[in-house]
Design a protein around this motif. Structure first.
Motif, PDB file in Angstrom:
ATOM      1  N   ARG A   1      56.020  18.066  20.965  1.00 12.78           N
ATOM      2  CA  ARG A   1      57.217  17.322  20.929  1.00 12.78           C
ATOM      3  C   ARG A   1      58.292  18.169  20.087  1.00 12.78           C
ATOM      4  O   ARG A   1      57.898  18.789  19.183  1.00 12.78           O
ATOM      5  N   VAL A   2      59.414  18.107  20.365  1.00 12.78           N
ATOM      6  CA  VAL A   2      60.437  18.560  19.463  1.00 12.78           C
ATOM      7  C   VAL A   2      61.565  17.731  19.225  1.00 12.78           C
ATOM      8  O   VAL A   2      61.942  16.535  20.147  1.00 12.78           O
ATOM      9  N   SER A   3      62.245  17.626  18.243  1.00 15.66           N
ATOM     10  CA  SER A   3      63.278  16.812  17.728  1.00 15.66           C
ATOM     11  C   SER A   3      64.406  17.556  16.979  1.00 15.66           C
ATOM     12  O   SER A   3      64.044  18.720  16.202  1.00 15.66           O
TER      13      SER A   3
ATOM     14  N   VAL B   1      65.408  21.889  13.380  1.00 14.67           N
ATOM     15  CA  VAL B   1      64.418  21.006  14.445  1.00 14.67           C
ATOM     16  C   VAL B   1      63.142  20.805  13.778  1.00 14.67           C
ATOM     17  O   VAL B   1      62.743  21.168  12.795  1.00 14.67           O
ATOM     18  N   GLY B   2      62.539  19.719  14.382  1.00 15.54           N
ATOM     19  CA  GLY B   2      61.017  19.402  13.805  1.00 15.54           C
ATOM     20  C   GLY B   2      60.180  19.101  15.189  1.00 15.54           C
ATOM     21  O   GLY B   2      60.549  19.081  16.433  1.00 15.54           O
ATOM     22  N   GLY B   3      58.905  18.740  14.903  1.00 14.11           N
ATOM     23  CA  GLY B   3      57.737  18.521  15.975  1.00 14.11           C
ATOM     24  C   GLY B   3      56.809  19.350  15.549  1.00 14.11           C
ATOM     25  O   GLY B   3      56.626  19.997  14.846  1.00 14.11           O
ATOM     26  N   ASP B   4      55.873  19.310  16.847  1.00 15.34           N
ATOM     27  CA  ASP B   4      54.705  20.042  16.665  1.00 15.34           C
ATOM     28  C   ASP B   4      54.761  21.181  17.914  1.00 15.34           C
ATOM     29  O   ASP B   4      53.675  21.603  18.212  1.00 15.34           O
ATOM     30  N   ALA B   5      55.772  21.264  18.711  1.00 16.61           N
ATOM     31  CA  ALA B   5      55.838  22.056  19.739  1.00 16.61           C
ATOM     32  C   ALA B   5      55.831  23.716  19.254  1.00 16.61           C
ATOM     33  O   ALA B   5      56.548  23.923  18.269  1.00 16.61           O
TER      34      ALA B   5
ATOM     35  N   LEU C   1      57.727  25.567  15.444  1.00 17.31           N
ATOM     36  CA  LEU C   1      58.730  25.655  15.338  1.00 17.31           C
ATOM     37  C   LEU C   1      59.565  24.602  14.479  1.00 17.31           C
ATOM     38  O   LEU C   1      59.773  23.649  15.227  1.00 17.31           O
ATOM     39  N   THR C   2      59.731  24.805  13.259  1.00 16.12           N
ATOM     40  CA  THR C   2      60.267  23.736  12.371  1.00 16.12           C
ATOM     41  C   THR C   2      61.485  24.316  11.674  1.00 16.12           C
ATOM     42  O   THR C   2      61.303  25.633  11.060  1.00 16.12           O
TER      43      THR C   2
END
Length: 392
Positions: A55-57, A80-84, A220-221
């Motif tokens: 997921r990405v935000s 960006v945030g998330g676990d992708a 990628l955050t």
């Protein structure tokens, strides 16, 4: 729960209640399954697609639009945030674009220039938070481009810019974009495919960017390096249509550099746009001065979209009626003091002291005033004659 629903239980549940409970369970299962699907995250300048099951935000988006009457520049920076571990970012552009890395210092300069001015505003009488009215708690204040046909999808160019793999694409239908993304390890969600249809029909092109993670296996955050896009434009436009895919309210913050003060030509389904800063760029050096050359008027625009599904198109910017300047002013309310003492307290205390002193002085003066002696009695000769009694 299963035992509670079993018909042999001594406490039978009515059929309507059982149906309601089953509906709740099915809803929860659907939500749980939906959370496993990699969604497209809409941002004002395009959309992000997560690769695989991650997921990405987009936590924050900042963009600058510069237009000199012929050419448009868009500089954007995303947080960006998330676990992708793999994401792709797609932005539609009206004509063929060039892409390069932007200067991160540009946004720091913009923050300093457009920051509100803080000014003190004094009040005489105490308010809540001032002594003696302290109540406790926190009191801080705080035209369409020419098209000659071509394959359903074409890669105009591909380049490596720092941590980004940038591809410039043409497409005649959303399925072409779907296949290209899929061949590169990304799945185009059906909702995004449909949202791209208006751009395909208008023969727009696309910039697809793949940020690389800083380390293998690490999501990628954080703040990504800015990207600088340049393309020819008959009028300044900022793509917003893909933001209608968002599931939560959206907020737009946009800096516009042009020869004059600019404004959106319509609300495109959001609340009324508000200008938070307007003025000519005074900087003589630095990334802001370099970008503002030939377009010296800076306008900062904010807009809220509480219902993203109502977004009806892209923001087309136009010249405002006048080049009026504006800067936000934040007033800090402070109690007026004299040498650290509240002025109202000095006034009240001084007035009371003066009144008391006046009363005492009057009383003393009255006590010391000599009493006047009573008037003397009239002399006997001055007494009026008594009338004589009548004779006979």
């Amino acid at each position: 729960m299963l035992g509670f629903l079993r018909s042999g239980s001594p406490h039978l549940t009515p059929a309507p209640a059982r149906r309601r409970v089953l509906a709740v369970l099915l809803t929860l299962l659907a939500l749980q399954a939906g959370s496993l699907v990699a969604p497209a995250w809409a941002c004002g300048c395009g959309a992000m697609v997560a690769g695989g099951a991650g997921r990405v935000s987009v936590g924050r988006e900042e963009s600058v639009v510069r237009w000199d009457g012929v050419r448009e520049d868009v500089v954007m920076r995303l947080t960006v945030g998330g676990d992708a571990e793999r994401v792709a970012w797609i932005m539609p552009v009206p004509r063929r674009a060039t892409v390069r890395l932007g200067d991160p210092e540009l946004f720091e300069e913009l923050h300093d220039v457009t920051a509100p001015v803080h000014r003190d505003r004094h009040h005489f009488w105490p308010r809540d938070g001032d002594w003696p009215l302290v109540t406790g708690g926190d009191t801080a204040r705080g035209p369409r481009p020419p098209w000659v046909g071509g394959p359903p999808v074409g890669v105009v160019g591909r380049q490596r810019l720092g941590p980004f793999d940038v591809a410039r694409l043409t497409a005649t239908d959303p399925d072409a974009l779907d296949r290209w993304l899929d061949s590169n390890g990304f799945t185009l969600p059906p909702r995004l495919e449909g949202a791209l249809r208006p751009y395909v029909d208008r023969r727009w092109e696309y910039v697809a960017v793949k940020p690389a993670p800083r380390s293998p296996g690490v999501p990628l955050t954080g703040i990504l390096d800015p990207l600088h896009l340049t393309f020819r434009a008959d009028e300044p436009v900022y793509p917003m249509r893909l933001s209608r895919l968002a599931d939560t309210p959206q907020s737009l913050g946009l800096y516009v550099l042009a020869a004059h003060r600019m404004e959106p030509s319509s609300r495109i389904g959001g609340e009324r746009p508000r200008v938070t800063y307007a003025g000519r760029v005074a900087e003589k050096s630095g990334p802001l001065a370099e970008l503002a050359a030939g377009t010296p008027f800076l306008t900062a625009i904010g807009q809220e979209f509480p219902y993203p599904e109502r977004i009806s198109g892209d923001h087309v910017l136009r010249r405002a009626a006048a080049d009026d300047t504006f800067q936000q002013v934040i007033h800090e309310d402070r109690l007026r003091t004299v040498a650290g003492v509240p002025a109202w307290l000095l006034t009240v205390t001084g007035g009371s002291t003066l009144a008391a002193a006046t009363a005492v002085l009057l009383a003393v003066r009255r006590s010391r005033r000599p009493e006047a002696p009573p008037p003397p009695p009239p002399p006997p000769s001055a007494r009026p004659a008594q009338p004589s009694a009548p004779i006979g």
